[in-house]
Structure formats: C-alpha cells, structure tokens
Motif scaffolding. Structure first.
Motif, PDB file in Angstrom:
ATOM      1  N   GLN A  78       0.810  -1.216   0.000  1.00  0.00           N
ATOM      2  CA  GLN A  78       0.000   0.000   0.000  1.00  0.00           C
ATOM      3  C   GLN A  78       0.849   1.274   0.000  1.00  0.00           C
ATOM      4  O   GLN A  78       0.307   2.372  -0.143  1.00  0.00           O
ATOM      5  CB  GLN A  78      -0.940  -0.002   1.210  1.00  0.00           C
ATOM      6  N   LEU A  79       2.159   1.134   0.150  1.00  0.00           N
ATOM      7  CA  LEU A  79       3.049   2.303   0.112  1.00  0.00           C
ATOM      8  C   LEU A  79       3.691   2.458  -1.262  1.00  0.00           C
ATOM      9  O   LEU A  79       4.792   2.986  -1.377  1.00  0.00           O
ATOM     10  CB  LEU A  79       4.147   2.169   1.181  1.00  0.00           C
ATOM     11  N   ASP A  80       2.994   2.001  -2.292  1.00  0.00           N
ATOM     12  CA  ASP A  80       3.583   2.024  -3.634  1.00  0.00           C
ATOM     13  C   ASP A  80       3.565   3.406  -4.275  1.00  0.00           C
ATOM     14  O   ASP A  80       4.164   3.613  -5.322  1.00  0.00           O
ATOM     15  CB  ASP A  80       2.862   1.025  -4.544  1.00  0.00           C
ATOM     16  N   GLN A  81       2.889   4.363  -3.642  1.00  0.00           N
ATOM     17  CA  GLN A  81       2.872   5.727  -4.154  1.00  0.00           C
ATOM     18  C   GLN A  81       3.672   6.632  -3.216  1.00  0.00           C
ATOM     19  O   GLN A  81       3.548   6.512  -1.997  1.00  0.00           O
ATOM     20  CB  GLN A  81       1.435   6.235  -4.265  1.00  0.00           C
ATOM     21  N   PRO A  82       4.486   7.544  -3.773  1.00  0.00           N
ATOM     22  CA  PRO A  82       5.381   8.363  -2.942  1.00  0.00           C
ATOM     23  C   PRO A  82       4.668   9.169  -1.859  1.00  0.00           C
ATOM     24  O   PRO A  82       5.221   9.390  -0.785  1.00  0.00           O
ATOM     25  CB  PRO A  82       6.052   9.289  -3.965  1.00  0.00           C
ATOM     26  N   GLU A  83       3.428   9.610  -2.133  1.00  0.00           N
ATOM     27  CA  GLU A  83       2.749  10.463  -1.158  1.00  0.00           C
ATOM     28  C   GLU A  83       2.156   9.673   0.007  1.00  0.00           C
ATOM     29  O   GLU A  83       1.768  10.251   1.016  1.00  0.00           O
ATOM     30  CB  GLU A  83       1.646  11.274  -1.835  1.00  0.00           C
ATOM     31  N   LYS A  84       2.089   8.358  -0.113  1.00  0.00           N
ATOM     32  CA  LYS A  84       1.508   7.551   0.952  1.00  0.00           C
ATOM     33  C   LYS A  84       2.518   7.375   2.082  1.00  0.00           C
ATOM     34  O   LYS A  84       3.626   6.888   1.875  1.00  0.00           O
ATOM     35  CB  LYS A  84       1.057   6.187   0.425  1.00  0.00           C
ATOM     36  N   GLN A  85       2.116   7.737   3.281  1.00  0.00           N
ATOM     37  CA  GLN A  85       2.993   7.647   4.446  1.00  0.00           C
ATOM     38  C   GLN A  85       2.409   6.822   5.578  1.00  0.00           C
ATOM     39  O   GLN A  85       3.112   6.479   6.523  1.00  0.00           O
ATOM     40  CB  GLN A  85       3.304   9.057   4.962  1.00  0.00           C
ATOM     41  N   ILE A  86       1.121   6.507   5.482  1.00  0.00           N
ATOM     42  CA  ILE A  86       0.424   5.767   6.543  1.00  0.00           C
ATOM     43  C   ILE A  86      -0.394   4.654   5.893  1.00  0.00           C
ATOM     44  O   ILE A  86      -1.027   4.871   4.857  1.00  0.00           O
ATOM     45  CB  ILE A  86      -0.525   6.689   7.334  1.00  0.00           C
ATOM     46  N   VAL A  87      -0.373   3.475   6.500  1.00  0.00           N
ATOM     47  CA  VAL A  87      -1.246   2.380   6.065  1.00  0.00           C
ATOM     48  C   VAL A  87      -2.074   1.925   7.265  1.00  0.00           C
ATOM     49  O   VAL A  87      -1.519   1.531   8.293  1.00  0.00           O
ATOM     50  CB  VAL A  87      -0.454   1.186   5.508  1.00  0.00           C
ATOM     51  N   LEU A  88      -3.383   2.000   7.116  1.00  0.00           N
ATOM     52  CA  LEU A  88      -4.299   1.552   8.171  1.00  0.00           C
ATOM     53  C   LEU A  88      -4.652   0.092   7.919  1.00  0.00           C
ATOM     54  O   LEU A  88      -5.162  -0.262   6.862  1.00  0.00           O
ATOM     55  CB  LEU A  88      -5.575   2.394   8.167  1.00  0.00           C
ATOM     56  N   ALA A  94     -12.957   8.406   2.248  1.00  0.00           N
ATOM     57  CA  ALA A  94     -13.702   9.615   1.890  1.00  0.00           C
ATOM     58  C   ALA A  94     -12.825  10.865   1.937  1.00  0.00           C
ATOM     59  O   ALA A  94     -13.286  11.951   1.581  1.00  0.00           O
ATOM     60  CB  ALA A  94     -14.901   9.782   2.812  1.00  0.00           C
ATOM     61  N   GLY A  95     -11.579  10.717   2.387  1.00  0.00           N
ATOM     62  CA  GLY A  95     -10.667  11.854   2.458  1.00  0.00           C
ATOM     63  C   GLY A  95     -10.616  12.534   3.797  1.00  0.00           C
ATOM     64  O   GLY A  95     -10.035  13.615   3.935  1.00  0.00           O
ATOM     65  N   TRP A  96     -11.205  11.889   4.840  1.00  0.00           N
ATOM     66  CA  TRP A  96     -11.213  12.466   6.194  1.00  0.00           C
ATOM     67  C   TRP A  96     -10.676  11.458   7.207  1.00  0.00           C
ATOM     68  O   TRP A  96     -11.393  11.066   8.144  1.00  0.00           O
ATOM     69  CB  TRP A  96     -12.638  12.891   6.581  1.00  0.00           C
ATOM     70  N   LEU A 107      -0.690  -1.204  12.187  1.00  0.00           N
ATOM     71  CA  LEU A 107      -0.527   0.163  11.706  1.00  0.00           C
ATOM     72  C   LEU A 107       0.885   0.356  11.177  1.00  0.00           C
ATOM     73  O   LEU A 107       1.849  -0.077  11.812  1.00  0.00           O
ATOM     74  CB  LEU A 107      -0.800   1.136  12.851  1.00  0.00           C
ATOM     75  N   MET A 108       0.991   1.000  10.025  1.00  0.00           N
ATOM     76  CA  MET A 108       2.298   1.251   9.412  1.00  0.00           C
ATOM     77  C   MET A 108       2.434   2.732   9.067  1.00  0.00           C
ATOM     78  O   MET A 108       1.476   3.361   8.610  1.00  0.00           O
ATOM     79  CB  MET A 108       2.440   0.406   8.137  1.00  0.00           C
ATOM     80  N   TYR A 109       3.617   3.289   9.328  1.00  0.00           N
ATOM     81  CA  TYR A 109       3.894   4.647   8.864  1.00  0.00           C
ATOM     82  C   TYR A 109       5.400   4.847   8.742  1.00  0.00           C
ATOM     83  O   TYR A 109       6.199   4.033   9.228  1.00  0.00           O
ATOM     84  CB  TYR A 109       3.266   5.716   9.767  1.00  0.00           C
ATOM     85  N   ARG A 110       5.766   5.935   8.079  1.00  0.00           N
ATOM     86  CA  ARG A 110       7.178   6.237   7.865  1.00  0.00           C
ATOM     87  C   ARG A 110       7.737   6.966   9.085  1.00  0.00           C
ATOM     88  O   ARG A 110       7.078   7.841   9.655  1.00  0.00           O
ATOM     89  CB  ARG A 110       7.360   7.087   6.614  1.00  0.00           C
ATOM     90  N   VAL A 160      -1.655  13.657  12.236  1.00  0.00           N
ATOM     91  CA  VAL A 160      -0.780  13.726  11.056  1.00  0.00           C
ATOM     92  C   VAL A 160      -1.424  13.240   9.767  1.00  0.00           C
ATOM     93  O   VAL A 160      -0.891  13.476   8.680  1.00  0.00           O
ATOM     94  CB  VAL A 160       0.515  12.921  11.296  1.00  0.00           C
ATOM     95  N   ALA A 161      -2.569  12.558   9.832  1.00  0.00           N
ATOM     96  CA  ALA A 161      -3.181  11.996   8.633  1.00  0.00           C
ATOM     97  C   ALA A 161      -3.835  13.073   7.783  1.00  0.00           C
ATOM     98  O   ALA A 161      -4.436  14.016   8.297  1.00  0.00           O
ATOM     99  CB  ALA A 161      -4.210  10.935   9.015  1.00  0.00           C
ATOM    100  N   THR A 162      -3.713  12.920   6.467  1.00  0.00           N
ATOM    101  CA  THR A 162      -4.364  13.813   5.511  1.00  0.00           C
ATOM    102  C   THR A 162      -5.078  12.974   4.456  1.00  0.00           C
ATOM    103  O   THR A 162      -4.937  11.750   4.415  1.00  0.00           O
ATOM    104  CB  THR A 162      -3.339  14.725   4.821  1.00  0.00           C
ATOM    105  N   ALA A 163      -5.812  13.656   3.600  1.00  0.00           N
ATOM    106  CA  ALA A 163      -6.537  12.954   2.550  1.00  0.00           C
ATOM    107  C   ALA A 163      -5.597  12.255   1.572  1.00  0.00           C
ATOM    108  O   ALA A 163      -5.972  11.269   0.932  1.00  0.00           O
ATOM    109  CB  ALA A 163      -7.435  13.933   1.787  1.00  0.00           C
ATOM    110  N   ARG A 164      -4.352  12.735   1.457  1.00  0.00           N
ATOM    111  CA  ARG A 164      -3.423  12.208   0.454  1.00  0.00           C
ATOM    112  C   ARG A 164      -2.424  11.199   1.012  1.00  0.00           C
ATOM    113  O   ARG A 164      -1.915  10.368   0.256  1.00  0.00           O
ATOM    114  CB  ARG A 164      -2.647  13.362  -0.210  1.00  0.00           C
ATOM    115  N   ASN A 165      -2.120  11.265   2.304  1.00  0.00           N
ATOM    116  CA  ASN A 165      -1.006  10.433   2.783  1.00  0.00           C
ATOM    117  C   ASN A 165      -1.431   9.115   3.425  1.00  0.00           C
ATOM    118  O   ASN A 165      -0.597   8.394   3.960  1.00  0.00           O
ATOM    119  CB  ASN A 165      -0.117  11.225   3.750  1.00  0.00           C
ATOM    120  N   VAL A 166      -2.728   8.779   3.365  1.00  0.00           N
ATOM    121  CA  VAL A 166      -3.230   7.565   4.015  1.00  0.00           C
ATOM    122  C   VAL A 166      -3.689   6.542   2.985  1.00  0.00           C
ATOM    123  O   VAL A 166      -4.375   6.885   2.018  1.00  0.00           O
ATOM    124  CB  VAL A 166      -4.395   7.889   4.971  1.00  0.00           C
TER     125      VAL A 166
END
Length: 406
Positions: free
Chosen positions: A163-173, A208-210, A219-222, A250-256
């Motif tokens: 799930q971290l295959d995109q550069p902007e992803k920093q968190i995996v739920l 939904a972006g929230w 839980l995974m994060y950088r 720290v979570a945003t619509a783009r980094n999760v």
C-alpha cells in the motif's frame, strides 16, 4: 408526536448520509493492489541484485507479555519479505521476558530487543517505549502490532507494504479483528462487532478523504512522518492515544492508504468478561476528547443519530402499524399526519436494510468478522452501547490515576 417525527427524520437522514455516502466506500472499495495475493507476491531486484521493496522495522512494545511473545516471535520472524527486523521494546517486564528475549535474539534471524529499566515522569510508559523503538529502528518504515496479536500469515508484512507504492503515501491503516471464542458467547460476538464497526468508520472516513484514526494492533507509517511531527509530543501525558491520536494529528486525505486484504490482518485475543472489556473500552474512548474538533463533531453526529434512530424509529413504526390495522393503509395515507408516519416508518426500515446490506458486505470483506444475520440485532446493541458510553465518558475521571499500560 411532532417532536418525535422531527427527531426521527433528522436522525435517520444523518444515518443514511453516513451509510450510503461514506460506509459504502469501504463496502465497494476497489484496491489498486487487488491483484496482490500471498501466492503471487514477488520481490523485484534491481541492477545490483538488491530488492526494491523497502526494508521495514516491525516494532512490538511489551510489558510482562512473555507467553504472548513466545507465540508471536516465530510468526514475525517467518514473514516472507526481503529485508526487515523485529524490534521488541521490553518495558520493565518482571515475568522472564528479558531472559527469553536474550535467547530469542540468538535463535531468530530478524529479532532484537531493547530493555527499558525505569519509568519516566514526563511521558506515559508505552509512548516512551514506542518513541525509543522508533528512534532506534534500523529502517524508515515502521510496522506496529501488539504482543497479544498474531498476523494472519507469512505475508502480513509484504501485504501492508504494497500500500506504500505511491510516494505520497505515508500511513497504512490495517485491520486487527478479535478471534472467535464460542465458549464466551455473546460477549465475544459483541467485541468482534464493535471492532468491525470501528473499522467500518475509520476505513470509510479515510477513503472519503477524512482520516481520523488508526489502530496500533496493525498500523504502518514512515519514521520521518513521526519525527517531523515531534512524535507524541502534543499528547505525551495522555494515557493511550499512541495510535489514534497520532494518526488524528498527522493523517491527511493524500497520505493515508488502507489495507483490506485478509492476509494483512492481525488477530488478537478478546477479553473474556464484560468487566475486562468495559475497562478496556473506557480507556480507549477517553482519548476521543483530544481529537480534532471536526472529527469530534462528525463522530458525535454519527453516534447521536444512531441512538436517536433506534429511540424514535421503533416507536413510530409501532404506532404506524397499529393505525394501519385500525384505519387501513389508504385512509392513513390520505391524512398528512398519517402520511408522515408512513414515510418516517419507511425511512427507518430503509435505514435498517441499508445498514444491514452495507455493513454485512464489509464484514464479509473483512474476514467474515460477524455473522450476517446477527447484524440488525447488534446494530441495536451498539445504539445502547453508544448511549451508555456517552454518559460514562462525560463523567469526570480521576486525574491522579497511575500511568499504566493496561
């Protein structure tokens, strides 16, 4: 009756917005990595023979968890992945954990541990242990689980990393369901359902972006995200919140990203008594007041509308049924008050069916967490649970309570 009708229309309307507009995102989510499977996973080497798959540090914080660690460490060490470590943070354990970890570090290829010998006044014990672990981790990607958890299989780590295959992803739920225990009957079923419904909310809101929370069982994060945001500094003395409060901040619509594949689940031992589970939930829910204001409003509306739907809906449905039997459907529908009763009853039933279908589909996706037929009854039980916990969390708590793990 007019007030009851208004409350019913509003509460059921809010519920339908959540069910159809938000929860359905998890029910019908198409994973961009849906073709990934444990059988088909492949690790791609680059020119010099080194894998492109990023190395990972699995961190487990433990306080007197000897028995659980004896089960967990072989499962973590056997993960099928090119480069990873298993870092155990032993926080002042007195049950033989240290001696076991000394031998485990020699026996298992990927395992090492750090011993914490004293408590620190400025920070809760688990947050200190976790912060120390993250700072001393060998790799930048951090995957968290608890000592009493067990990964679904040998590809848990690999599946989460996809799930971290995109550069902007920093968190995996990830999802951390509780195991089925037939001998504990309805309390086990309630625990599993409450865990499922919590996951329905945080997965759906993230899609939904929230995004607003994650669960430390999976839980995974950088690490850079953790360090750049000063870790747990803003809630360093709050008991709990090392997972959900950090993600809330720290979570945003783009980094999760979310991981819904059953191979990426971690399973935990559920509490066996109502008292033990009740204590656990009070501790978990007590951190909700530290969420962002918009999250507290959103979750508050969801819980309140859930309670009010079940408080008013059955009453209106009962009154409508009696009047239909006494006067007939056509005559009742020909009057404005009667028509409103019919509409309100229909909306309540539609809400129940929509919830049953959407949450039932999510339960099936998430490893058939609860039986589909039990969902309507458990939906009612959750309304009662929300009402009771709402009262409990409003009560003042002892500010001088000792900072303990459990």
């Amino acid at each position: 009756m007019a007030i009851v009708l208004v409350v019913c229309f509003l509460s059921v309307g809010i519920q339908l917005v959540y069910i159809l507009g938000i929860f359905s995102r998890t029910a019908f989510y198409t994973d961009p990595n849906e073709r990934w499977s444990p059988e088909g996973v492949a690790f791609q080497p680059v020119g010099d023979g080194q894998p492109v798959d990023p190395p990972v540090s699995i961190i487990v914080c433990a306080w007197n968890e000897l028995e659980n660690l004896q089960t967990l460490l072989p499962l973590l060490d056997d993960q099928v992945y090119p480069t990873f470590e298993v870092l155990i943070m032993d926080d002042r354990s007195t049950d033989g954990t240290r001696e076991f970890l000394e031998k485990a570090a020699e026996r298992f290829e990927h395992v090492r541990f750090i011993r914490i010998d004293r408590e620190h006044e400025h920070v809760t014990p688990k947050k200190y242990a976790l912060t120390t672990g993250i700072r001393n981790a060998a790799y930048d990607i951090i995957l968290l689980t608890d000592a009493d958890c067990q990964p679904a299989g040998d590809y848990w780590l690999a599946g989460m990393v996809t799930q971290l295959d995109q550069p902007e992803k920093q968190i995996v739920l990830g999802f951390g369901p509780y195991k089925r225990r037939k001998k504990h009957g309805w309390i086990n079923r309630l625990i599993r359902y409450e865990t499922l419904f919590t996951a329905v909310q945080y997965f759906s809101m993230a899609l939904a972006g929230w995004p607003y929370m994650g669960v430390g069982r999976n839980l995974m994060y950088r690490r850079k995200l953790f360090l750049d945001n000063k870790g747990f500094y803003s809630h360093i003395r709050v008991l709990g919140g090392d997972d959900d409060l950090f993600i809330n901040e720290v979570a945003t619509a783009r980094n999760v990203a979310v991981s819904l594949h059953p191979a990426t689940f971690t399973y935990s031992k559920p509490k066996e008594t109502v008292a033990a589970w009740w204590h656990q939930k009070q501790r978990h829910l007590s951190v909700g007041k530290y969420y962002k204001t918009r999250n507290k409003i959103g979750l508050g509306m969801l819980s309140l509308s859930h309670v009010l739907s079940w408080l008013t809906g059955p009453v209106i449905l009962g009154i409508t049924t009696v009047q239909v039997l006494n006067t007939g459907f056509s005559e009742l529908a020909g009057q404005t008050p009667g028509l409103l009763l019919l509409i309100a009853s229909g909306l309540f039933m539609f809400r129940l069916l929509a919830f049953w279908g959407i949450v039932g589909r999510i339960s099936y996706r998430l490893g058939h967490t609860v039986d589909w037929m039990a969902i309507p009854f458990l939906d009612l039980v959750m309304a009662v649970y929300y009402a009771v916990m709402g009262v409990v969390t409003l009560r003042p708590r002892n500010k001088n309570r000792r900072m303990t793990w459990k």
